[in-house]
Design a protein around this motif. Structure first.
Motif, PDB file in Angstrom:
ATOM      1  N   GLU A  30       0.835  -1.200   0.000  1.00 29.24           N
ATOM      2  CA  GLU A  30       0.000   0.000   0.000  1.00 29.24           C
ATOM      3  C   GLU A  30       0.867   1.247   0.000  1.00 29.24           C
ATOM      4  O   GLU A  30       1.851   1.343   0.740  1.00 29.24           O
ATOM      5  N   GLY A  31       0.522   2.201  -0.846  1.00 28.14           N
ATOM      6  CA  GLY A  31       1.288   3.426  -0.951  1.00 28.14           C
ATOM      7  C   GLY A  31       2.422   3.346  -1.959  1.00 28.14           C
ATOM      8  O   GLY A  31       2.985   4.372  -2.345  1.00 28.14           O
ATOM      9  N   VAL A  35      -3.024   2.492  -4.045  1.00 25.11           N
ATOM     10  CA  VAL A  35      -3.451   3.519  -3.096  1.00 25.11           C
ATOM     11  C   VAL A  35      -4.798   3.119  -2.512  1.00 25.11           C
ATOM     12  O   VAL A  35      -5.698   2.685  -3.238  1.00 25.11           O
ATOM     13  N   LYS A  36      -4.923   3.250  -1.200  1.00 21.98           N
ATOM     14  CA  LYS A  36      -6.212   3.050  -0.534  1.00 21.98           C
ATOM     15  C   LYS A  36      -6.832   4.424  -0.308  1.00 21.98           C
ATOM     16  O   LYS A  36      -6.206   5.315   0.279  1.00 21.98           O
ATOM     17  N   LEU A  37      -8.071   4.592  -0.771  1.00 24.77           N
ATOM     18  CA  LEU A  37      -8.734   5.886  -0.652  1.00 24.77           C
ATOM     19  C   LEU A  37      -9.117   6.169   0.795  1.00 24.77           C
ATOM     20  O   LEU A  37      -9.567   5.274   1.517  1.00 24.77           O
ATOM     21  N   SER A  38      -8.965   7.405   1.203  1.00 18.56           N
ATOM     22  CA  SER A  38      -9.362   7.781   2.558  1.00 18.56           C
ATOM     23  C   SER A  38     -10.879   7.881   2.672  1.00 18.56           C
ATOM     24  O   SER A  38     -11.439   7.688   3.751  1.00 18.56           O
ATOM     25  N   GLN A  39     -11.538   8.171   1.553  1.00 15.46           N
ATOM     26  CA  GLN A  39     -12.999   8.226   1.505  1.00 15.46           C
ATOM     27  C   GLN A  39     -13.466   7.412   0.314  1.00 15.46           C
ATOM     28  O   GLN A  39     -13.011   7.616  -0.807  1.00 15.46           O
ATOM     29  N   ARG A  40     -14.387   6.514   0.552  1.00 12.57           N
ATOM     30  CA  ARG A  40     -14.799   5.585  -0.496  1.00 12.57           C
ATOM     31  C   ARG A  40     -15.469   6.297  -1.667  1.00 12.57           C
ATOM     32  O   ARG A  40     -16.289   7.192  -1.479  1.00 12.57           O
ATOM     33  N   LYS A 174      -9.494  10.122  -7.205  1.00 10.29           N
ATOM     34  CA  LYS A 174      -8.274  10.940  -7.226  1.00 10.29           C
ATOM     35  C   LYS A 174      -7.326  10.516  -8.360  1.00 10.29           C
ATOM     36  O   LYS A 174      -6.101  10.486  -8.203  1.00 10.29           O
ATOM     37  N   ARG A 186     -12.596   1.572  -3.313  1.00  8.98           N
ATOM     38  CA  ARG A 186     -11.704   1.631  -2.152  1.00  8.98           C
ATOM     39  C   ARG A 186     -10.230   1.783  -2.510  1.00  8.98           C
ATOM     40  O   ARG A 186      -9.450   2.335  -1.720  1.00  8.98           O
TER      41      ARG A 186
END
Length: 214
Positions: A30-31, A35-40, A174, A186
């Motif tokens: 991850e990163g 990328v994992k979204l902070s807001q779905r 994003k 996500r």
């Protein structure tokens, strides 16, 4: 291709992925690889449908998207029944939005399945342009689509609505470059993040499995 780089000549832009070295055999990080979204981000599937939505963000004039297409087509044929795949054209600029409306006009007319690959080949194999409505019409008619109906559909409320929603979705994920894969609202990954086209779909497989587990 990054949002800021869209105007670079397409032949030169194709060098970008050639600079990416072989991905190491390791679990995706991850990163780094995704990328994992902070807001779905929103998904288009209704609540009772438990399928995992996978979205490819692309642009018809992007050479990386064209190169990714054979890998993507092979991968999507092998997706499990609990995965729903769809393409979403990005609309970063007015030029991108012409391609968006071309895509959704073909979809509205039921011609996307037969014309999609022809559009890509005409642009990247024959040097056709896609910067205006006239260019879109020329590409559509060359792909066998009725020109008068296409022109009407291109300007329709339905196409404009779909294009607006597509821009909202790429913003929610994003996305700032294409091609990219969004998973379940996500996560997202790309060849640039993962280390190549084949590695991108492998990372997507990992993220689909992670989404299954909640």
């Amino acid at each position: 291709m990054k949002r800021r780089d869209f105007s670079i000549q397409l032949g030169a832009a194709g060098l970008g992925l050639a600079l990416v070295g072989p991905a190491q055999a390791q679990a995706p990080v991850e990163g780094t690889h995704f990328v994992k979204l902070s807001q779905r981000a929103p998904v288009s599937l209704p609540g009772p449908d438990k399928k995992i939505e996978v979205v490819e963000f692309f642009w018809y004039e992007c050479p990386h998207c064209f190169a990714f297409e054979p890998v993507l087509e092979g991968w999507t044929k092998k997706l499990a029944p609990d995965v729903a795949f769809r393409r979403v054209p990005v609309g970063f600029t007015a030029r991108h939005q012409v391609a968006q409306k071309l895509f959704y006009a073909l979809e509205e007319m039921g011609q996307l399945a037969t014309a999609h690959r022809k559009i890509f080949n005409a642009i990247h194999g024959q040097g056709q342009r896609l910067t205006s409505e006239a260019d879109a019409l020329a590409l559509a008619t060359a792909a066998g689509v009725d020109g008068a109906k296409f022109s009407e559909t291109f300007k329709s409320f339905g196409v404009n609505t779909k294009a607006t929603k597509a821009r909202q979705l790429s913003d929610a994920y994003k996305i700032d470059g294409v091609p990219a894969l969004g998973i379940d609202g996500r996560f997202f990954t790309s060849a640039a993040l993962a280390g190549g086209h084949d590695r991108a779909v492998s990372v997507a497989d990992y993220l689909i499995d992670r989404s299954r587990k909640g």
